[in-house]
Enzyme design. Structure first.
Site, mmCIF file in Angstrom:
data_model
loop_
_atom_site.group_PDB
_atom_site.id
_atom_site.type_symbol
_atom_site.label_atom_id
_atom_site.label_comp_id
_atom_site.label_asym_id
_atom_site.label_seq_id
_atom_site.Cartn_x
_atom_site.Cartn_y
_atom_site.Cartn_z
ATOM 1 N N TRP A 179 22.789 4.791 -19.297
ATOM 2 C CA TRP A 179 21.382 5.103 -19.128
ATOM 3 C C TRP A 179 20.914 5.876 -20.373
ATOM 4 O O TRP A 179 21.602 6.764 -20.860
ATOM 5 C CB TRP A 179 21.165 5.963 -17.866
ATOM 6 C CG TRP A 179 19.745 6.412 -17.758
ATOM 7 C CD1 TRP A 179 18.698 5.697 -17.274
ATOM 8 C CD2 TRP A 179 19.218 7.680 -18.171
ATOM 9 N NE1 TRP A 179 17.540 6.417 -17.374
ATOM 10 C CE2 TRP A 179 17.821 7.649 -17.920
ATOM 11 C CE3 TRP A 179 19.770 8.825 -18.754
ATOM 12 C CZ2 TRP A 179 16.984 8.724 -18.212
ATOM 13 C CZ3 TRP A 179 18.935 9.894 -19.046
ATOM 14 C CH2 TRP A 179 17.560 9.839 -18.772
ATOM 15 N N ASP A 346 2.470 4.025 -13.218
ATOM 16 C CA ASP A 346 3.901 4.036 -12.883
ATOM 17 C C ASP A 346 4.118 4.678 -11.513
ATOM 18 O O ASP A 346 3.193 4.806 -10.695
ATOM 19 C CB ASP A 346 4.669 4.750 -14.012
ATOM 20 C CG ASP A 346 6.110 4.291 -14.155
ATOM 21 O OD1 ASP A 346 6.916 4.615 -13.273
ATOM 22 O OD2 ASP A 346 6.434 3.603 -15.148
ATOM 23 N N ASP A 347 5.312 5.136 -11.275
ATOM 24 C CA ASP A 347 5.758 5.727 -10.013
ATOM 25 C C ASP A 347 4.825 6.864 -9.563
ATOM 26 O O ASP A 347 4.200 7.528 -10.390
ATOM 27 C CB ASP A 347 7.171 6.296 -10.264
ATOM 28 C CG ASP A 347 7.942 6.528 -8.993
ATOM 29 O OD1 ASP A 347 7.356 6.438 -7.908
ATOM 30 O OD2 ASP A 347 9.150 6.809 -9.101
ATOM 31 N N ARG A 426 19.401 8.141 -6.248
ATOM 32 C CA ARG A 426 18.388 9.010 -6.861
ATOM 33 C C ARG A 426 17.696 9.879 -5.810
ATOM 34 O O ARG A 426 17.357 9.395 -4.722
ATOM 35 C CB ARG A 426 17.367 8.113 -7.551
ATOM 36 C CG ARG A 426 16.417 8.823 -8.447
ATOM 37 C CD ARG A 426 15.475 7.807 -9.084
ATOM 38 N NE ARG A 426 14.566 8.475 -9.998
ATOM 39 C CZ ARG A 426 13.439 7.950 -10.451
ATOM 40 N NH1 ARG A 426 13.081 6.728 -10.083
ATOM 41 N NH2 ARG A 426 12.664 8.621 -11.279
ATOM 42 N N LYS A 462 5.256 -3.676 -13.031
ATOM 43 C CA LYS A 462 6.515 -3.129 -13.558
ATOM 44 C C LYS A 462 7.461 -3.049 -12.373
ATOM 45 O O LYS A 462 7.251 -2.250 -11.462
ATOM 46 C CB LYS A 462 6.270 -1.745 -14.166
ATOM 47 C CG LYS A 462 7.539 -1.039 -14.624
ATOM 48 C CD LYS A 462 7.242 0.247 -15.386
ATOM 49 C CE LYS A 462 8.519 1.002 -15.713
ATOM 50 N NZ LYS A 462 8.297 2.208 -16.508
ATOM 51 N N TRP A 463 8.458 -3.911 -12.350
ATOM 52 C CA TRP A 463 9.385 -4.047 -11.220
ATOM 53 C C TRP A 463 10.655 -3.283 -11.572
ATOM 54 O O TRP A 463 11.401 -3.700 -12.443
ATOM 55 C CB TRP A 463 9.673 -5.538 -11.004
ATOM 56 C CG TRP A 463 10.637 -5.900 -9.929
ATOM 57 C CD1 TRP A 463 11.882 -5.388 -9.711
ATOM 58 C CD2 TRP A 463 10.455 -6.907 -8.923
ATOM 59 N NE1 TRP A 463 12.480 -6.003 -8.644
ATOM 60 C CE2 TRP A 463 11.635 -6.939 -8.143
ATOM 61 C CE3 TRP A 463 9.424 -7.785 -8.619
ATOM 62 C CZ2 TRP A 463 11.800 -7.823 -7.079
ATOM 63 C CZ3 TRP A 463 9.587 -8.676 -7.555
ATOM 64 C CH2 TRP A 463 10.758 -8.684 -6.787
ATOM 65 N N ASP A 464 10.875 -2.193 -10.869
ATOM 66 C CA ASP A 464 11.990 -1.305 -11.195
ATOM 67 C C ASP A 464 13.147 -1.504 -10.220
ATOM 68 O O ASP A 464 12.964 -2.089 -9.133
ATOM 69 C CB ASP A 464 11.493 0.157 -11.132
ATOM 70 C CG ASP A 464 12.144 1.033 -12.179
ATOM 71 O OD1 ASP A 464 13.276 0.731 -12.571
ATOM 72 O OD2 ASP A 464 11.512 2.029 -12.591
ATOM 73 N N ASN A 466 16.350 1.177 -9.439
ATOM 74 C CA ASN A 466 17.013 2.381 -9.939
ATOM 75 C C ASN A 466 18.305 2.755 -9.224
ATOM 76 O O ASN A 466 18.710 3.910 -9.238
ATOM 77 C CB ASN A 466 16.039 3.568 -9.862
ATOM 78 C CG ASN A 466 14.949 3.454 -10.917
ATOM 79 O OD1 ASN A 466 15.227 3.128 -12.059
ATOM 80 N ND2 ASN A 466 13.704 3.693 -10.522
ATOM 81 N N CYS A 512 12.376 -3.698 -15.150
ATOM 82 C CA CYS A 512 12.840 -2.378 -15.535
ATOM 83 C C CYS A 512 13.937 -2.035 -14.536
ATOM 84 O O CYS A 512 13.875 -2.448 -13.383
ATOM 85 C CB CYS A 512 11.686 -1.392 -15.439
ATOM 86 S SG CYS A 512 12.171 0.301 -15.782
ATOM 87 N N ASP A 534 15.024 3.932 -20.938
ATOM 88 C CA ASP A 534 14.209 5.102 -20.625
ATOM 89 C C ASP A 534 14.188 6.066 -21.809
ATOM 90 O O ASP A 534 13.430 7.030 -21.807
ATOM 91 C CB ASP A 534 14.763 5.826 -19.392
ATOM 92 C CG ASP A 534 14.191 5.246 -18.110
ATOM 93 O OD1 ASP A 534 13.263 4.423 -18.184
ATOM 94 O OD2 ASP A 534 14.682 5.609 -17.021
HETATM 95 C C1 GLA Z 1 12.846 4.462 -13.851
HETATM 96 C C2 GLA Z 1 12.165 3.728 -14.989
HETATM 97 C C3 GLA Z 1 11.114 4.608 -15.626
HETATM 98 C C4 GLA Z 1 10.118 5.044 -14.581
HETATM 99 C C5 GLA Z 1 10.839 5.715 -13.442
HETATM 100 C C6 GLA Z 1 9.891 6.002 -12.303
HETATM 101 O O1 GLA Z 1 13.645 5.476 -14.331
HETATM 102 O O2 GLA Z 1 13.098 3.292 -15.929
HETATM 103 O O3 GLA Z 1 10.470 3.925 -16.674
HETATM 104 O O4 GLA Z 1 9.390 3.931 -14.141
HETATM 105 O O5 GLA Z 1 11.893 4.924 -12.930
HETATM 106 O O6 GLA Z 1 10.509 6.632 -11.270
#
Ligand code: GLA
Length: 732
Positions: A179, A346-347, A426, A462-464, A466, A512, A534
């Site tokens: 990461w 974003d988030d 997370r 933006k499809w994440d 994590n 993402c 990131d």
């Molecule tokens: C991940 C993405 C970031 C951001 C965060 C939001 O870490 O890589 O770019 O969107 O989530 O929680």
């Protein structure tokens, strides 16, 4: 039903008395030559530039690769790696494959050779497939298994394909990372043993290593000379690439789904199709192989590879979870006034019962947080429209948190080991949804569908993703199919993406995954781009984007101007350098504009205007890497040339500063030697223009001599520790 199903091994023996049948699979400049004699093993004799017809017999007679194209476990003297291991329905572990027949299929831009192999004892069929493109030097290989035995068989290894490479001074280039430190390049000479690159994340697969390798056949890897084979396994899940150097004259590259904890029970009549292994050959060094991968990606493997990408501002590093209407309005206004074309929230925008104020709740509850955004998403879309830009939104649809309405309703939807507590990710609460479950697939589809139904003008998602799989177990799959979890997760993901793309073909979607966890050709047919990392530190990005460019074109690489000090490394880099690095990919911003100085804003505004000029060259051009940051020359340099060579963009980034240093003069590449190019510096900050500003040079001169670039900037208050240049070359 095709007649090969009735072909038995006895029939094959009779057929095998016939003469050798060479099958040639050709791209514009390369070919692979196979020997596909009925009743015999399938063999690869050659991969490289086109051969004359007359040379094939001579080649085979006098020493070719002569390698089993798809070695199976259990019979014969080869005790090296295998592409396939099967437990047959009677428990036998031995498989022996012989060619049954071969046939061709035509596609508009490609031809496919399929060679059907059959086991000498069991009705177990293996079809090895090769797709050769007519307009790009790229071959894709994959394999299909069909069980005609009476009971299930178990696949314990099932590679996509195998590529032999003649031993010699072969060097392997590959990537590992973490990461915020994705895609670090390594190179080593291949020696005896088996070198394995693998990923077992379960969900994403490119943080810790990439499923791509370059093999330089003529010693140490060179950018613009020497023979190179590049290979990429196009799969979104766990994989293994094994580079085997056994005794004998060939290295063998095996690539496929990682079989660990993924043995697959193949039912009678079931067909299993592996992911594709794409490979290219070039005699123009690593760069030549990269250019073929980029061309192939833009034409065939990347969503909207022929469509220019918008310049965007993403809200994450600017405000993190601190989303509100006024703040979004301000950011939209700022990016619009700088000439940007898209704003991505974003988030932090969702969660009703459990508002998403930090990362420990609400994934799965894709309902807007009305305390933060009283007008909902539609008010934001209208706002963006008023600012004259498009609107995008962040989601992480394959995930939930234990603190969420979704989890309260569907605890059975998460991945977890039977009879054990879930292991959280997370925020101490994150969980992965079980994409093998059709109800979950429907849910994930609906996440996108609901957002889009409500706001059809949303332009970008933006499809994440994590989290990885941390406790193996599907609550959906039966006890005797738990080993199918990884494969079924990615089948479910693919099915869902197919549905989304069928309904929303024009949407731009970014892959993402905690940064660069989904930089993979397995996802790109549905995704327009990926977030490289990131880590937005411009210096580290030079290295990461360099490695990423081996296989991926600039159009697919999200590359953003961010704040100083950088949020990941703390490094303070002047805006000019940050801009110059970001402009080598798909340009965007990841910053709070209201915290920028007027000078920084002015430079960004100017950079955005200039990027619009060079965008077609960057996003559709051919890459030429010139000086690698990994070479220790304190410099990195690369360029893009338009296909017709009428324009080029040259990048030069100094990596460290020493008094009285000497940097190499960089020779350019990819230009037309006969044409004259006028040079114009972009993002200029110096008081005086460069000595060569506005002057014209022949492509030959630029490629043989290059330009003498000053090592530092002469600008008021500029910290010349950081020095970079972007030059636009236009043919007269
Ligand atoms: C991940 C993405 C970031 C951001 C965060 C939001 O870490 O890589 O770019 O969107 O989530 O929680």
């Amino acid at each position: 039903m095709k007649h090969y199903l009735t072909i038995t091994f006895a029939v094959l023996l009779a057929l095998s008395l016939q003469a050798n049948a060479y099958e040639r699979v050709k791209t514009p400049a390369t070919e692979i030559v196979l020997e596909a004699d009925a009743g015999k093993p399938l063999r690869i004799h050659y991969y490289g530039p086109h051969l004359a017809d007359a040379d094939i017999e001579s080649l085979v007679a006098s020493g070719s690769l002569n390698c089993d194209a798809y070695p199976a476990y259990g019979m014969g003297k080869d005790n090296g790696c295998k592409a396939l291991s099967v437990v047959h329905s009677d428990g036998s572990l031995a498989t022996e494959l012989r060619v049954a027949e071969s046939y061709r299929e035509s596609e508009s831009n490609a031809e496919i050779l399929k060679v059907k192999l059959v086991d000498t004892k069991y009705p177990f069929y293996v079809t090895v497939c090769y797709r050769a493109y007519k307009d790009v030097d790229m071959i894709e290989t994959w394999t299909e298994f069909e069980n005609r035995e009476k009971k299930p068989v178990t696949l314990t290894r099932f590679d996509s394909g195998l590529l032999p490479v003649r031993r010699g001074d072969v060097h392997l280039s590959y990537f590992t990372g973490d990461w915020a430190a994705e895609t670090y390049l390594h190179e080593m000479p291949l020696q005896g043993g088996v070198f394995c690159i693998s990923n077992y994340d379960g969900v994403r697969n490119s943080h810790t290593s990439h499923s791509e390798v370059m093999l330089s056949l003529d010693g140490k890897a060179q950018e613009n000379s020497g023979r190179v084979i590049g290979a990429a396994l196009c799969y979104s899940g766990n994989y293994e690439i094994r580079v085997e150097t056994p005794a004998g004259k060939n290295h063998r590259v095996f690539a496929g789904i990682a079989p660990d904890n993924s043995f697959y029970i193949l039912e009678p009549k079931e067909l299993f199709v592996t992911p594709v292994l794409a490979f290219t050959y070039s005699d123009e060094g690593l760069g030549g192989a990269s250019r073929s991968f980029h061309r192939w990606a833009r034409k065939y493997r990347l969503a909207h590879g022929d469509r220019e990408r918008k310049i965007l501002l993403n809200s994450w590093e600017g405000v993190y979870f601190d989303i509100n209407e006024q703040g979004m309005d301000q950011m939209m206004g700022d990016i619009a006034s700088m000439g940007g074309e898209l704003f991505v929230m974003d988030d932090g925008w969702f969660g009703e019962k459990y508002p998403r104020l930090t990362d420990n709740c609400a994934l799965g509850d894709w309902k807007v947080d009305r305390n933060k955004l009283p007008g909902g998403v539609s008010a934001l879309v209208r706002m963006a429209d008023r600012h004259g830009i498009s609107f995008g939104i962040w989601i992480e649809p394959e995930m939930t948190n234990s603190v969420s309405e979704l989890y309260e309703k569907h605890p059975d939807w998460i991945i977890k080991a039977p009879g054990r507590d879930p292991v959280m990710g997370r925020g101490g609460t994150q969980l992965v949804l079980d994409m093998s479950n059709p109800e979950v697939q429907d849910f994930v589809f609906k996440v996108v569908d609901d957002i889009m139904q409500e706001n059809p003008d949303i332009d970008y998602i933006k499809w994440d993703a994590n989290m990885n799989v941390r406790n193996h177990g599907s609550q959906y799959l039966p006890a005797d199919r738990q080993s199918h979890l990884f494969i079924e997760f990615h089948r479910g993901f693919a099915k869902t993406c197919d549905r989304i793309r069928a309904k929303y073909p024009d949407l731009t979607i970014q892959a993402c995954a905690s940064g660069g966890g989904r930089a993979n050709y397995g996802v790109l047919p549905w995704f327009d781009e990926f977030w490289v990392s990131d880590n937005t530190d411009a210096l580290q990005r030079v290295y990461m984007q360099w490695g990423t460019s081996y296989f991926y074109p600039a159009i697919a690489m999200g590359s953003h101007i961010s704040a100083a000090p950088n949020h990941q490394t703390g490094r303070v880099i002047p805006i000019k350098y940050r801009i110059d690095v970001a402009m080598s990919g798909r340009l965007g911003m990841e910053i709070q504009p209201k915290n920028m100085t007027a000078e920084e804003i002015a430079l960004c505004r100017n950079a955005i205007a200039q990027y619009k000029q060079i965008r077609p060259v960057v996003q559709f051009g051919d890459i030429y890497r010139l000086i690698s940051p990994y070479e220790g020359k304190n410099l990195a340099s690369m360029m893009y040339c338009s296909e017709d060579k009428s324009q080029a963009v040259f990048y030069w980034w100094k990596l460290e500063t020493f008094c009285s240093e000497l940097l190499p003069r960089v020779r350019m590449a990819g230009l037309d030697p006969e044409r004259m190019y006028t040079v114009h510096e972009l993002n200029r900050i110096d008081r005086n223009p460069l000595p060569f500003e506005g002057k014209a040079f022949s492509g030959r001169y630029l490629m043989e001599n290059g330009l003498e670039i000053p090592y530092s900037h002469k600008a008021d208050g500029y910290n010349s520790d950081w020095s970079s240049r972007v030059l636009h070359l236009v043919a007269q």
